[in-house]
Design an enzyme around this catalytic site. Structure first.
Site, PDB file in Angstrom:
ATOM      1  N   LYS A  44      -0.714  -4.164  -3.290  1.00  0.00           N
ATOM      2  CA  LYS A  44      -1.988  -3.555  -2.878  1.00  0.00           C
ATOM      3  C   LYS A  44      -2.033  -2.129  -3.415  1.00  0.00           C
ATOM      4  O   LYS A  44      -1.403  -1.225  -2.866  1.00  0.00           O
ATOM      5  CB  LYS A  44      -2.154  -3.555  -1.365  1.00  0.00           C
ATOM      6  N   SER A  96       0.820  -1.206   0.000  1.00  0.00           N
ATOM      7  CA  SER A  96       0.000   0.000   0.000  1.00  0.00           C
ATOM      8  C   SER A  96       0.861   1.266   0.000  1.00  0.00           C
ATOM      9  O   SER A  96       1.519   1.567  -0.993  1.00  0.00           O
ATOM     10  CB  SER A  96      -0.955  -0.044   1.193  1.00  0.00           C
ATOM     11  N   ASP A 151       9.932   4.979 -10.435  1.00  0.00           N
ATOM     12  CA  ASP A 151       9.500   5.567 -11.704  1.00  0.00           C
ATOM     13  C   ASP A 151      10.230   6.857 -12.024  1.00  0.00           C
ATOM     14  O   ASP A 151      10.407   7.207 -13.200  1.00  0.00           O
ATOM     15  CB  ASP A 151       7.996   5.834 -11.675  1.00  0.00           C
TER      16      ASP A 151
END
Length: 522
Positions: free
Chosen positions: A305, A280, A291
């Site tokens: 998640k 999460s 990224d």
């Protein structure tokens, strides 16, 4: 029942409002029960079960939380509880104080590590065969209330009584922070709570003051927490106005969260440790760092998640935690893993990773091409099932072996370490810190040999354990002893000793063959 009807009607209306063909079946069913059922019944219990069943049909994470459990759930996220400020173990049916939180009510009243709590007010808790939960309920209480603890202290014949006024006690989200070498700071974060950023900034300031110019952030087994805490943490490492995460759902407007220009560590080398327990909010942070090509994600594939949960409080104080959106990393990845055929299938997905060998070989994790995305610098990353690390570190096969798993399912480590500490406090007081304890080969041998004898004598294991078990046994035992003699920080520092994933993080940071522009080995 009259009080419950408005709540049920509102809940049913909220459900039918989402349906393309609203139905009054649930209201009809309620009226049939109310006027026709042969016996009396607990409608509150029935409605709770109905809510639980309906939520289970939606996704594996939407859930119902009874009112009596809501406070406990919120404590870890709010970062505090009301109590006396100790950590304890049940030692031979006696409450043994393991750690006294500095500056807390117990510390201010004179309670020490090693004290045995005999009574709380007039309630005897020593030898009463109580559970941890029972003890917690007795010791905790509203801020400002008084509890008188009767304590047995080693070396003192008579019991002592300590009046303690309960107070708000912090639940730390930063387990430990320290300089792991002359240039590298290490910060372990166990959850993303309301207080995470304050704790992180305090830790970061201390590391910077000691000359730390590169950093290891440990998110292993961090199950998540507040989305905004993860966003704020990522902001510390990313340049201004770059996307960190976006959320969107069928009935929720898209939200985009971006970094500011106020990050405290935008340039130094960064390694983020993750594993299958990182979920999460941890994945939001790791995904943004990956990224944006800001640092190295090191370890094993994260949980997967990618859902945003929102709490809805019902009139009786119970809460529905409902999945309202999915989050997407800056490259556009949704890293939510598939739900599978059932909740059991979903819950056992991590076990399947072990069975398929993924915990030991990265090439065992296969992702289809449609889940391929590109980072800011054009590196390949994948969505749909967690964050794949840039540098893979296999799980410790010894820790996962059957004998050690059998030991971990008992209280053997805690019991033996507690006995050893209680019987050798004079000896242990000769060590100024956990590093001196760790380096003492004589006590290492004494601990491991004594523990192996204890395991067989208690019929916990019957087989002989090879020399490869010595390090994990020593590490776990000394960590508990370190906690009893010093504090939680000592526990975590010892647990990091000679750990493969820590050593690999340092290798990446020190390796001249690692290209930090491309985040890969040359």
């Amino acid at each position: 029942m009259k009080k419950l009807l408005p709540t049920l009607v509102l809940f049913i209306c909220s459900l039918t409002a989402f349906s393309q063909q609203p139905t009054d079946k649930l209201l009809e069913f309620y009226n049939i029960l109310r006027f026709s059922y042969v016996d009396s019944f607990d409608f509150n219990a029935l409605s709770e079960q109905a809510i639980i069943t309906m939520l289970a049909e939606l996704d594996p994470h939407s859930m119902y939380i009874p009112s009596e459990k809501v406070k406990q759930m919120n404590e870890s996220l709010k970062g505090e509880y009301e109590g006396i400020g100790i950590q304890f173990d049940l030692y031979h049916d006696t409450v043994l104080v393991v750690t006294v939180i500095p500056g807390g009510p117990s510390a201010l009243s004179g309670i020490r590590s090693g004290d045995r709590i005999i009574k709380a007010d007039e309630k005897v808790i020593s030898g009463a065969s109580m559970s941890d939960a029972d003890i917690i309920n007795i010791l905790r209480g509203k801020h400002g209330t008084l509890v008188n603890l009767t304590v047995k202290r080693r070396g003192i014949a008579n019991n002592q009584v300590f009046p303690i006024k309960r107070d708000k006690i912090p639940i730390n989200s930063v387990d430990v922070s320290y300089m792991i070498d002359d240039h590298t700071g290490y910060i372990k974060i166990n959850r993303f709570s309301k207080n995470t950023m304050d704790e992180f900034k305090t830790a970061m300031k201390d590391i910077s003051n000691q000359g730390g110019d590169r950093l290891i952030i440990d998110l292993r087994d961090n199950g998540g927490g507040y989305l905004m805490s993860a966003v704020d943490l990522a902001d510390e490492f990313l340049d201004g106005r770059t996307e960190i995460v976006r959320t969107k759902g069928l009935r929720q407007s898209e939200q985009v969260f971006k970094s500011s220009s106020k990050g405290s560590f935008q340039q130094g080398k960064l390694v983020v440790l993750v594993n299958e327990g990182s979920a999460s909010a941890s994945e939001i942070f790791a995904g943004a760092i990956q990224d944006r090509d800001r640092g190295v994600i090191l370890g094993r594939r994260t949980y997967g998640k990618g859902l945003v949960m929102k709490p809805y409080t019902l009139s009786d104080g119970s809460v529905i935690r409902l999945t309202t959106s999915k989050y997407y990393t800056p490259s556009g990845r949704c890293i939510q893993k598939e739900y599978g055929d059932s909740k059991d299938t979903y819950d056992h997905e991590i076990t399947e990773r072990f069975e398929k060998g993924e915990m030991f070989h990265l090439d065992s994790a296969n992702f289809p091409k449609e889940l391929l995305f590109k980072t800011e610098h054009g590196r390949n990353v994948y969505g749909g099932g967690g964050i794949l690390p840039d540098v893979f570190v296999a799980a410790d096969s010894v820790l996962l072996s059957e004998p050690l798993q059998k030991i971990f399912k008992t209280t053997a480590f805690v019991d033996f370490a507690t006995d050893f500490t209680e019987q050798n406090r004079t000896l242990l007081s000769n060590y100024s810190n956990e590093n001196e304890l760790w380096r003492d080969q004589d006590i290492s041998l004494q601990l491991t040999e004594g523990f192996l004898y204890y395991l067989k004598n208690e019929s916990i294991i019957s087989e002989d354990l090879g020399p490869e078990y010595n390090l994990p046994l020593k590490r776990q035992l000394m960590a508990f002893i370190g906690r009893y003699v010093w504090d939680d920080y000592a526990y975590h520092r010892i647990m990091n000793k000679e750990q493969l994933i820590i050593d690999e993080a340092l290798r990446v940071l020190n390796d001249n063959e690692f290209n930090w522009d491309e985040l890969s080995f040359k």
